[in-house]
Write an enzyme that holds these catalytic residues in place. Structure first.
Site, PDB file in Angstrom:
ATOM      1  N   THR A  99       0.865  -1.188   0.000  1.00 12.11           N
ATOM      2  CA  THR A  99       0.000   0.000   0.000  1.00 12.11           C
ATOM      3  C   THR A  99       0.896   1.231   0.000  1.00 12.11           C
ATOM      4  OG1 THR A  99      -1.641  -1.229   1.259  1.00 12.11           O
ATOM      5  CG2 THR A  99      -1.835   1.171   1.272  1.00 12.11           C
ATOM      6  N   LYS A 154      -7.252  -8.451  15.693  1.00 11.12           N
ATOM      7  CA  LYS A 154      -8.546  -9.061  15.386  1.00 11.12           C
ATOM      8  C   LYS A 154      -8.385 -10.572  15.441  1.00 11.12           C
ATOM      9  CE  LYS A 154      -8.293  -9.300  10.357  1.00 11.12           C
ATOM     10  NZ  LYS A 154      -9.002  -9.058   9.135  1.00 11.12           N
ATOM     11  N   PHE A 192     -18.936  -3.346   9.147  1.00  7.86           N
ATOM     12  CA  PHE A 192     -18.094  -2.322   9.774  1.00  7.86           C
ATOM     13  C   PHE A 192     -18.888  -1.308  10.585  1.00  7.86           C
ATOM     14  CE2 PHE A 192     -15.068  -4.429   7.285  1.00  7.86           C
ATOM     15  CZ  PHE A 192     -13.860  -4.208   7.914  1.00  7.86           C
ATOM     16  N   CYS A 194      -2.769  -1.948   8.837  1.00  3.03           N
ATOM     17  CA  CYS A 194      -3.257  -1.178   7.685  1.00  3.03           C
ATOM     18  C   CYS A 194      -4.057   0.067   8.076  1.00  3.03           C
ATOM     19  CB  CYS A 194      -4.096  -2.073   6.786  1.00  3.03           C
ATOM     20  SG  CYS A 194      -3.109  -3.386   6.036  1.00  3.03           S
ATOM     21  N   ASN A 215      -9.644   1.686   2.727  1.00  5.64           N
ATOM     22  CA  ASN A 215      -9.282   1.509   4.134  1.00  5.64           C
ATOM     23  C   ASN A 215      -9.784   2.671   4.989  1.00  5.64           C
ATOM     24  OD1 ASN A 215      -8.161  -0.938   3.740  1.00  5.64           O
ATOM     25  ND2 ASN A 215      -6.041  -0.346   4.110  1.00  5.64           N
ATOM     26  N   GLU A 218      -6.172 -10.137   6.903  1.00  7.34           N
ATOM     27  CA  GLU A 218      -5.541 -11.159   7.741  1.00  7.34           C
ATOM     28  C   GLU A 218      -6.640 -11.971   8.427  1.00  7.34           C
ATOM     29  OE1 GLU A 218      -2.568  -9.413  10.308  1.00  7.34           O
ATOM     30  OE2 GLU A 218      -1.693  -8.375   8.594  1.00  7.34           O
TER      31      GLU A 218
HETATM   32  P1  NAD Z   1       5.260  -7.285   6.772  1.00 11.80           P
HETATM   33  O1  NAD Z   1       5.944  -6.320   7.663  1.00 11.80           O
HETATM   34  O2  NAD Z   1       4.591  -8.470   7.339  1.00 11.80           O
HETATM   35  O3  NAD Z   1       6.282  -7.807   5.665  1.00 11.80           O
HETATM   36  C1  NAD Z   1       7.161  -6.976   4.965  1.00 11.80           C
HETATM   37  C2  NAD Z   1       8.386  -7.802   4.593  1.00 11.80           C
HETATM   38  O4  NAD Z   1       9.209  -7.037   3.705  1.00 11.80           O
HETATM   39  C3  NAD Z   1       9.256  -8.176   5.792  1.00 11.80           C
HETATM   40  O5  NAD Z   1       9.413  -9.583   5.859  1.00 11.80           O
HETATM   41  C4  NAD Z   1      10.600  -7.480   5.493  1.00 11.80           C
HETATM   42  O6  NAD Z   1      11.712  -8.198   5.964  1.00 11.80           O
HETATM   43  C5  NAD Z   1      10.556  -7.416   3.985  1.00 11.80           C
HETATM   44  N1  NAD Z   1      11.491  -6.450   3.387  1.00 11.80           N
HETATM   45  C6  NAD Z   1      11.807  -5.201   3.802  1.00 11.80           C
HETATM   46  N2  NAD Z   1      12.707  -4.653   2.952  1.00 11.80           N
HETATM   47  C7  NAD Z   1      12.955  -5.565   2.000  1.00 11.80           C
HETATM   48  C8  NAD Z   1      13.787  -5.583   0.848  1.00 11.80           C
HETATM   49  N3  NAD Z   1      14.554  -4.535   0.526  1.00 11.80           N
HETATM   50  N4  NAD Z   1      13.782  -6.680   0.074  1.00 11.80           N
HETATM   51  C9  NAD Z   1      13.025  -7.756   0.397  1.00 11.80           C
HETATM   52  N5  NAD Z   1      12.212  -7.794   1.479  1.00 11.80           N
HETATM   53  C10 NAD Z   1      12.182  -6.708   2.258  1.00 11.80           C
HETATM   54  O7  NAD Z   1       4.215  -6.388   5.953  1.00 11.80           O
HETATM   55  P2  NAD Z   1       2.795  -6.857   5.373  1.00 11.80           P
HETATM   56  O8  NAD Z   1       1.779  -6.852   6.440  1.00 11.80           O
HETATM   57  O9  NAD Z   1       2.992  -8.056   4.527  1.00 11.80           O
HETATM   58  O10 NAD Z   1       2.459  -5.605   4.423  1.00 11.80           O
HETATM   59  C11 NAD Z   1       3.178  -5.386   3.225  1.00 11.80           C
HETATM   60  C12 NAD Z   1       2.459  -4.295   2.463  1.00 11.80           C
HETATM   61  O11 NAD Z   1       1.138  -4.738   2.097  1.00 11.80           O
HETATM   62  C13 NAD Z   1       2.248  -3.000   3.250  1.00 11.80           C
HETATM   63  O12 NAD Z   1       2.331  -1.921   2.355  1.00 11.80           O
HETATM   64  C14 NAD Z   1       0.826  -3.121   3.759  1.00 11.80           C
HETATM   65  O13 NAD Z   1       0.225  -1.877   3.988  1.00 11.80           O
HETATM   66  C15 NAD Z   1       0.162  -3.825   2.588  1.00 11.80           C
HETATM   67  N6  NAD Z   1      -1.028  -4.605   2.944  1.00 11.80           N
HETATM   68  C16 NAD Z   1      -1.031  -5.345   4.080  1.00 11.80           C
HETATM   69  C17 NAD Z   1      -2.156  -6.104   4.390  1.00 11.80           C
HETATM   70  C18 NAD Z   1      -2.192  -6.922   5.645  1.00 11.80           C
HETATM   71  O14 NAD Z   1      -3.282  -7.374   6.012  1.00 11.80           O
HETATM   72  N7  NAD Z   1      -1.081  -7.141   6.325  1.00 11.80           N
HETATM   73  C19 NAD Z   1      -3.253  -6.119   3.520  1.00 11.80           C
HETATM   74  C20 NAD Z   1      -3.198  -5.377   2.353  1.00 11.80           C
HETATM   75  C21 NAD Z   1      -2.073  -4.617   2.075  1.00 11.80           C
END
Ligand code: NAD
Length: 440
Positions: free
Chosen positions: A121, A324, A252, A263, A211, A153
């Site tokens: 995001t 959650k 919601f 998020c 969101n 999630e």
């Molecule tokens: P997270 O923190 O669980 O995972 C991010 C990963 O990126 C980590 O494992 C980290 O080590 C890795 N990383 C950082 N720098 C890196 C690099 N240079 N090369 C390779 N890997 C690298 O984050 P997440 O919850 O998976 O969220 C990721 C994105 O998706 C965010 O922008 C978030 O807003 C978006 N998003 C998350 C959700 C959710 O429910 N978690 C849902 C939709 C969108």
């Protein structure tokens, strides 16, 4: 197709596993060596229903592998997903350091024409910025695409496998990327119209708007709940009556102890900042965020109303650490506000969560007592605070809890019990937006 997913967190891991499941060859790459080591051995570092099975199958059938070699992952793939974290910066804007750094590595390793997708995001303009960063490092044509992720999630695998919509932002006239992504996503689409193609900026705006809209609904209902408490209405009935209007709908509208997660909080703060950059006061998301920060303290306020603000010598049990049910993710969860406040008031705090004990242990103060059984957590407790509506908390043995506790006080931050039942069972029962119940 040969795919690299850069960033193997909650999103990257699910995206990688689901794309492998549909027949692609996927490398999930991450700079976190420990995480990759675990994954390579078949150990899933996160709790997400249905994911273990997908990881095991696709690993053993060699459609999925894990790597810390980001450069090699880029070079050997046709499509690169950027799924790194985009946390809040101190001023509330999005910290793009991980996206920028991964874009640089892509620029350094782009060995032929590829499609680069921002799955993280990211604020408006980021996809095009990624393209610029790459272009500064290499004269190699690439296609940029903003493809925000809407999985939740707890139901992430199901959400990715059966999405209600797939938003794909591409550059004008980029028919190649459009055709490739239509093919990539075709196994996941039931109705032909569930892919929305647009420009990259609109795609980025769709994610933040979604969101923010959901967060605003929650904060609005939490504010209505506060008013219900003042005027003597029941927010649960109000919610049902309001949600029955098809223009509004039921989702919601649940009042509670505040929204958390990785998020909503950061994305709401980020859109406020984006507005500021363009001279616009995003007063509605700003208010939603401010109300939510206070909402996370409401459970403690109710406890203090009953026990006073010196909790030394008191034991408080807390059920629910994750933001959650269905996840071990505790990022910005109400528990991270409530538990330190209870400790600062002098309470001994005993916590239970079906999945998030491990993640919480790494963050919560060491004096917190982590308990494996939710009933044990209640033994001799002066109060029980419920912060996450895990299924197993919905129908507990209330008689047993009543007998175990030093005093039968429950602060329910998720409105999971009926008022009549709690009165019948002899509890002092506080919930959100409803009357306080006391034993007859
Ligand atoms: P997270 O923190 O669980 O995972 C991010 C990963 O990126 C980590 O494992 C980290 O080590 C890795 N990383 C950082 N720098 C890196 C690099 N240079 N090369 C390779 N890997 C690298 O984050 P997440 O919850 O998976 O969220 C990721 C994105 O998706 C965010 O922008 C978030 O807003 C978006 N998003 C998350 C959700 C959710 O429910 N978690 C849902 C939709 C969108």
């Amino acid at each position: 197709m040969r795919i690299a997913v850069l960033g193997t967190g909650y999103v990257g891991l699910v995206v990688g596993a689901c794309l492998a499941e549909s027949g692609n060859t996927v490398i999930c790459a991450d700079i976190d060596e420990k995480k990759i080591r675990h994954l390579t051995k078949g150990k899933n570092p996160i709790y997400e229903p249905g994911l273990d099975r997908l990881l095991a199958r696709n690993l053993s059938e060699e459609r999925l592998r894990f790597s810390t070699d980001i450069g090699d992952s880029i070079q050997s793939s046709e499509i690169i997903f950027i799924a790194v974290g985009t946390p809040s910066d101190t001023d509330g804007s999005t910290d793009l350091k991980y996206v920028t750094s991964v874009a640089e590595v892509i620029g350094d390793n782009l060995n032929n024409e590829k499609i680069i997708i921002t799955k993280s995001t990211v604020p408006v303009g980021t996809a095009l910025k990624v393209k610029e960063i790459i272009a500064e490092r290499i004269h190699q044509k690439c296609h940029i695409c903003a493809n925000p992720e809407f999985l939740k999630e707890g139901t992430a695998v199901e959400d990715f496998m059966r999405p209600d919509r797939i938003v794909i932002g591409i550059e004008t006239g980029d028919d190649h990327t459009r055709a490739v992504l239509e093919e990539l996503y075709s196994p996941f689409i039931r109705a032909g119209d569930s892919i929305i193609f647009t420009d990259t900026t609109s795609a980025e705006m769709i994610k933040y708007t979604s969101n923010t809209m959901l967060a605003v609904r929650i904060s609005f209902m939490n504010q209505i709940a506060a008013l219900c408490e003042q005027v003597g209405a029941d927010v649960e009935v109000v919610r049902k009556g309001v949600g029955a209007d098809p223009r509004i709908g039921h989702s919601f509208l649940l009042a509670g102890a505040g929204y958390g997660g990785s998020c909503f909080p950061k994305d709401v703060r980020s859109i406020v900042k984006t507005g500021e950059q363009y001279g616009l006061d995003m007063s509605i998301p700003r208010a939603a965020n401010e109300w939510n920060e206070e909402q996370k303290r409401v459970a403690v306020g109710k406890l203090v109303d009953e026990l006073g603000n010196d909790l030394s010598g008191r034991i408080v049990a807390v059920w629910g650490l994750s933001f959650k049910p269905g996840t071990d993710d505790i990022r910005e969860a109400p528990s991270l506000v409530v538990i330190p406040e209870l400790l600062s008031l002098g309470a001994a705090v005993r916590v239970h969560d079906p999945q998030a004990i491990q993640t919480a242990r790494e963050i919560l103060p060491p004096e917190v007592d982590f308990i494996n059984d939710e009933y044990d957590a209640c033994t001799k407790a002066d109060a029980l605070v419920i912060l996450t509506e895990w299924q197993q908390y919905r129908r507990p043995d209330l008689r047993r809890i009543h007998d175990l506790m030093a005093s039968p006080l429950i602060i329910d931050g998720r409105n999971i019990f009926s008022l009549s039942m709690m009165q019948e069972r002899g509890f002092i029962y506080h919930s959100i937006g409803r009357a306080v119940v006391r034993p007859k």
